[in-house]
Scaffold this motif. Structure first.
Motif, PDB file in Angstrom:
ATOM      1  N   ASP A  78      -9.555   4.599  -2.246  1.00  0.00           N
ATOM      2  CA  ASP A  78     -10.631   4.011  -1.241  1.00  0.00           C
ATOM      3  C   ASP A  78     -10.018   2.953  -1.606  1.00  0.00           C
ATOM      4  OD1 ASP A  78     -13.258   3.010   0.091  1.00  0.00           O
ATOM      5  OD2 ASP A  78     -13.598   2.262  -1.655  1.00  0.00           O
ATOM      6  N   ALA A  79     -10.197   2.410  -3.140  1.00  0.00           N
ATOM      7  CA  ALA A  79      -9.798   1.085  -3.647  1.00  0.00           C
ATOM      8  C   ALA A  79      -7.786   0.760  -3.455  1.00  0.00           C
ATOM      9  CB  ALA A  79      -9.490   1.149  -5.047  1.00  0.00           C
ATOM     10  N   GLN A  80      -7.110   1.680  -3.027  1.00  0.00           N
ATOM     11  CA  GLN A  80      -6.158   0.934  -2.069  1.00  0.00           C
ATOM     12  C   GLN A  80      -6.296   0.600  -0.912  1.00  0.00           C
ATOM     13  OE1 GLN A  80      -3.183   4.623  -2.347  1.00  0.00           O
ATOM     14  NE2 GLN A  80      -3.343   4.188  -5.176  1.00  0.00           N
ATOM     15  N   ARG A  81      -7.177   1.464  -0.243  1.00  0.00           N
ATOM     16  CA  ARG A  81      -6.831   1.418   0.976  1.00  0.00           C
ATOM     17  C   ARG A  81      -8.193   0.094   1.620  1.00  0.00           C
ATOM     18  NH1 ARG A  81      -7.966   6.829   1.705  1.00  0.00           N
ATOM     19  NH2 ARG A  81     -10.528   6.444   1.392  1.00  0.00           N
ATOM     20  N   PHE A 102      -0.121   9.353   1.014  1.00  0.00           N
ATOM     21  CA  PHE A 102       1.273   8.571   1.225  1.00  0.00           C
ATOM     22  C   PHE A 102       1.473   8.696   3.348  1.00  0.00           C
ATOM     23  CE2 PHE A 102       5.070   9.079   1.555  1.00  0.00           C
ATOM     24  CZ  PHE A 102       6.057   8.386   1.322  1.00  0.00           C
ATOM     25  N   TYR A 103       1.196   9.500   3.281  1.00  0.00           N
ATOM     26  CA  TYR A 103       1.594   9.881   5.128  1.00  0.00           C
ATOM     27  C   TYR A 103       1.025   8.580   5.671  1.00  0.00           C
ATOM     28  CZ  TYR A 103       5.000  13.308   3.599  1.00  0.00           C
ATOM     29  OH  TYR A 103       6.484  13.942   3.226  1.00  0.00           O
ATOM     30  N   ARG A 104      -0.281   8.662   5.393  1.00  0.00           N
ATOM     31  CA  ARG A 104      -1.317   8.074   6.082  1.00  0.00           C
ATOM     32  C   ARG A 104      -0.776   6.181   5.786  1.00  0.00           C
ATOM     33  NH1 ARG A 104      -7.628   6.703   4.784  1.00  0.00           N
ATOM     34  NH2 ARG A 104      -7.313   4.558   6.986  1.00  0.00           N
ATOM     35  N   PHE A 105      -0.061   5.732   5.359  1.00  0.00           N
ATOM     36  CA  PHE A 105       0.092   4.545   4.055  1.00  0.00           C
ATOM     37  C   PHE A 105       1.600   4.519   5.253  1.00  0.00           C
ATOM     38  CE2 PHE A 105      -2.056   3.644   0.897  1.00  0.00           C
ATOM     39  CZ  PHE A 105      -3.672   3.036   1.844  1.00  0.00           C
ATOM     40  N   ALA A 153       0.608  -1.526   0.545  1.00  0.00           N
ATOM     41  CA  ALA A 153       0.163  -0.082  -0.578  1.00  0.00           C
ATOM     42  C   ALA A 153       0.532   1.926  -0.084  1.00  0.00           C
ATOM     43  CB  ALA A 153      -1.149   0.105   1.293  1.00  0.00           C
ATOM     44  N   PHE A 154       2.052   1.909   0.985  1.00  0.00           N
ATOM     45  CA  PHE A 154       2.925   2.135   0.606  1.00  0.00           C
ATOM     46  C   PHE A 154       3.512   2.648  -0.324  1.00  0.00           C
ATOM     47  CE2 PHE A 154       7.530   3.781   1.533  1.00  0.00           C
ATOM     48  CZ  PHE A 154       7.470   4.649   1.843  1.00  0.00           C
ATOM     49  N   GLU A 155       3.761   1.592  -1.270  1.00  0.00           N
ATOM     50  CA  GLU A 155       4.621   1.689  -3.045  1.00  0.00           C
ATOM     51  C   GLU A 155       3.650   2.030  -3.837  1.00  0.00           C
ATOM     52  OE1 GLU A 155       7.782   1.794  -2.910  1.00  0.00           O
ATOM     53  OE2 GLU A 155       8.471   0.778  -1.209  1.00  0.00           O
ATOM     54  N   LYS A 156       2.333   1.536  -3.524  1.00  0.00           N
ATOM     55  CA  LYS A 156       1.107   2.737  -4.702  1.00  0.00           C
ATOM     56  C   LYS A 156       1.184   3.768  -3.833  1.00  0.00           C
ATOM     57  CE  LYS A 156      -0.041  -2.410  -6.236  1.00  0.00           C
ATOM     58  NZ  LYS A 156      -0.116  -2.098  -7.603  1.00  0.00           N
ATOM     59  N   TRP A 216       0.788   9.467  -5.662  1.00  0.00           N
ATOM     60  CA  TRP A 216       1.292  10.490  -4.964  1.00  0.00           C
ATOM     61  C   TRP A 216       2.050  11.358  -6.212  1.00  0.00           C
ATOM     62  CZ3 TRP A 216       5.823  11.937  -0.584  1.00  0.00           C
ATOM     63  CH2 TRP A 216       5.604  13.850  -0.764  1.00  0.00           C
ATOM     64  N   GLN A 217       3.898  10.303  -6.337  1.00  0.00           N
ATOM     65  CA  GLN A 217       4.261  10.559  -7.602  1.00  0.00           C
ATOM     66  C   GLN A 217       3.855  11.581  -8.709  1.00  0.00           C
ATOM     67  OE1 GLN A 217       7.382   7.428  -7.705  1.00  0.00           O
ATOM     68  NE2 GLN A 217       8.219   8.779  -6.222  1.00  0.00           N
TER      69      GLN A 217
END
Length: 673
Positions: free
Chosen positions: A564-567, A319-322, A287-290, A295-296
């Motif tokens: 939302d999909a990432q989470r 990004f900072y949340r993950f 999740a962090f990488e995605k 973000w980038q």
């Protein structure tokens, strides 16, 4: 030197010689007679200073923290199977640890590998202590007296008003209680008397007596049954015979088995907690990488003026949340963990902590140094095939094998023995006493005859050997407490204790059946959740892939849908592995509830403690890579049937990297500073 004094000195020397066999274990004479307190003073000095040297043998390395995580410091790992974890724990565990810090809160209640030996060597309630009540007892005493007394009437002074006497008394005796309640005694009594009474046959005289005595209870305290239960000299309510001690020893063994089982359960819980922490870290890392890629991408679009600042800010927040969740998944926060008695007898899964914290807990449980350069990493995968138990078989097994039930059954047996002993006190005390005595008297203790007014008389020993002066007596002694109030109270109390123990046993059996049913239902629930969350993850992953494909193709996408999909994918992935661990722990708890956990983990108990054996290489390999076919266990038979069509076998394979990253040797090399 007078003969009496010579014999007194000889008797003292004899007593000293009798003490020689026990000198190796007797107190040092410098401490007893000489009052030398150097040893105890040294101990008390250390107590007063409160400065004991450290006993810990672990290398005192600093714990792993987030500060250790960097691109320049790759982490090394030590792969560990569950069987190896159990073996290490058994090898390094004189103290049966738990995760509740009982060793600090209540150290006297902590079980150790010395538990069986402590019970056997208990000088109050152990078997040897009970047997020692039937040991032969040797007693001896010597008294030397010098009497000078004036009498008003010379009749009381043996014909003189000024009576002077030297007298010595010596007694040696050996006695032994028997299992029937009788007491056998053999004693030798020596008297020396030298006085100035003019009516004496000799001015000094020796007397020697040998006496044999038997005292046999006929009612109260009689018989093998009572004495094996209560022991010699028992009183109502206090019973410590050989049979009671044997039952207590078995109760202690059942308690030790229970403590070892709890310890093994804690080790397994800690192992799966760490497994889940790594898998949760996997999900957080993905999740962090995605989120970083998203973000980038929005940052580049903002730079090219193709996207507003709101999208970039929301992507940055995601990004900072993950990243925050990822850091927690690495270190963990002190809190809940899977432990025995937490929600169920064997514990239910609550291992929501990070890798470093869970790894330290596993090290604590299995006895490895709390911190080393290598991190422990579970490589054994939880079971993914459904296991079905025959209900009637496992219920019978649990009622037969649970150590708590066996311990309580032994308590019931002990109470029944105590009732038998208590009823004996309802009888009066009726003892048969028989004595036989041989006497000898002479001017000399040993040697030839001595002339006297009555003729030449032999020595004391010579006369005794002729059996001329002999006595015997046979009698009965009777004692009866009117009303038997204490005895009746003891019987009623024993009956109530039996009723209580049986009521507790019945309720324990109901509780065991209830807990077993809960765990059977839990295995079904966890397996169904594993299936459902797998399909949920696959759907969430497809949604993320579709949204990313649309965004990469330049098609308009809903920003909220992307985040939302990432989470959702992260949550589904985490919940899938949570369900797998819950299923593994539920299967473990089935063995816990039916009393076969030690056997399932190759742990055996013996009179000297416990041991563990590793399975064969083929078995260990099968455990690391379980088959994906459905395994149905009915009683003691296992049958392999067709796989469940609902599950994707390929996706369930832990060695298939198509949907889940495999273990990485640089797992912590991803957090930006």
């Amino acid at each position: 030197m007078r003969p009496g004094w010579r014999l007194a000195i000889g008797a003292i020397a004899l007593l000293g010689g009798a003490m020689i066999p026990g000198c190796s274990t007797a107190p040092n004479y410098a401490e007893t007679i000489g009052n030398n307190t150097d040893q105890v003073n040294a101990i008390m000095c250390r107590v007063d200073e409160r400065m004991e040297p450290a006993l810990i043998e672990d290398p005192l390395l600093e714990p792993h923290t987030l500060l250790d995580v960097s691109q320049d410091r790759p982490q090394s790992y030590r792969d560990l199977t569950l069987s190896e974890a159990v073996m290490i724990a058994m090898t390094n565990s004189q103290v049966l640890r738990d995760l509740g810090a009982t060793v600090l809160r209540a150290p006297e209640t902590v079980s150790t590998t010395y538990q069986l030996a402590l019970q056997e060597t208990d000088p109050r309630f152990g078997i040897e202590a009970a047997l020692s009540a039937f040991d032969a007892q040797f007693d001896a005493n010597a008294n030397v007296r010098d009497n000078h007394q004036m009498f008003n009437n010379e009749f009381f002074g043996g014909g003189t008003n000024f009576f002077n006497q030297d007298a010595n008394d010596y007694l040696t005796q050996i006695s032994k209680p028997t299992a029937t309640g009788a007491v056998l005694s053999l004693r030798n009594m020596i008297d020396y008397d030298s006085n100035n009474a003019p009516a004496n046959l000799y001015s000094s005289i020796w007397q020697n007596q040998i006496e044999a005595e038997i005292r046999q209870p006929l009612l109260q305290g009689a018989g093998l049954t009572f004495n094996r239960i209560a022991g010699p000299g028992a009183i109502p309510g206090v019973y410590n015979g050989v049979l009671i001690a044997k039952v207590n020893n078995d109760i202690n063994a059942a308690d030790f088995e229970k403590n070892v089982r709890n310890f093994i359960s804690e080790v397994i819980n800690s192992y799966w907690d760490l497994y889940y922490a790594y898998r949760d870290l996997d999900a957080k890392q993905i999740a962090f990488e995605k989120s970083r890629e998203t973000w980038q991408a929005f940052q580049a679009m903002q730079t090219a003026s193709l996207q507003g600042g709101v999208s970039e800010a929301l992507a940055r927040e995601q990004f900072y949340r993950f990243q925050a969740e990822l850091k927690d998944s690495i270190t963990g926060r002190a809190g809940q963990r899977t432990q025995v008695g937490n929600g169920a007898g064997g514990g239910v899964f609550r291992g929501t902590n990070g890798v470093q914290l869970a790894e330290r807990r596993l090290r604590l449980m299995i006895g490895l140094p709390i911190t080393e350069h290598e991190l422990l990493r579970p490589i054994e995968e939880p079971e993914t095939a459904p296991v079905v138990f025959d209900w009637h078989t496992i219920v019978g097994e649990s009622l037969r094998r649970r150590p708590e039930l066996n311990e309580q059954r032994l308590v019931v047996k002990r109470r029944e023995l105590e009732l038998i002993a208590a009823r004996n006190f309802l009888s009066p005390q009726l003892d048969m006493v028989a004595k036989y005595r041989v006497r000898g008297m002479g001017h000399k203790y040993a040697g030839g005859s001595t002339p006297s007014a009555a003729g030449d008389l032999g020595s004391a020993l010579e006369q005794m050997s002729e059996f001329t002066n002999r006595e015997w007596i046979v009698g009965m002694e009777f004692s009866l407490p009117v009303g038997f109030r204490q005895a009746h109270a003891a019987v009623e109390n024993a009956e109530f204790m039996i009723a209580r123990a049986r009521a507790i046993l019945k309720e324990q059996e109901r509780q065991v059946v209830h807990d077993l049913g809960v765990m059977v239902a839990e295995t079904t629930r966890a397996y169904e959740q594993m299936e459902t969350n797998l399909n949920r993850y696959l759907a969430a992953r497809d949604a993320v892939d579709a949204l990313e494909a649309s965004r990469n193709a330049g098609l308009p996408v809903n920003l909220d849908q992307v985040f939302d999909a990432q989470r959702r994918m992260t949550e589904a992935q985490t919940h899938y592995f949570q369900a797998r661990v819950e299923y593994a722990i539920a299967l473990k708890n089935i063995h816990y509830e039916k009393g076969s956990l030690l056997e399932a983990n190759n742990v055996a108990l013996s009179s000297s403690g416990m041991s563990v054996s590793l399975p064969s290489a083929q078995t260990a390999q099968a455990e690391v890579q379980p088959t994906q076919a459905t395994v149905v266990t009915v009683a003691d038979k296992t049958e392999v049937v067709d796989p469940d069509p609902v599950l994707d076998e390929t996706s369930l394979d832990p060695n298939n990297p198509s949907w889940m990253e495999t273990w990485s040797d640089s797992r912590f090399e991803f957090i930006e500073k």
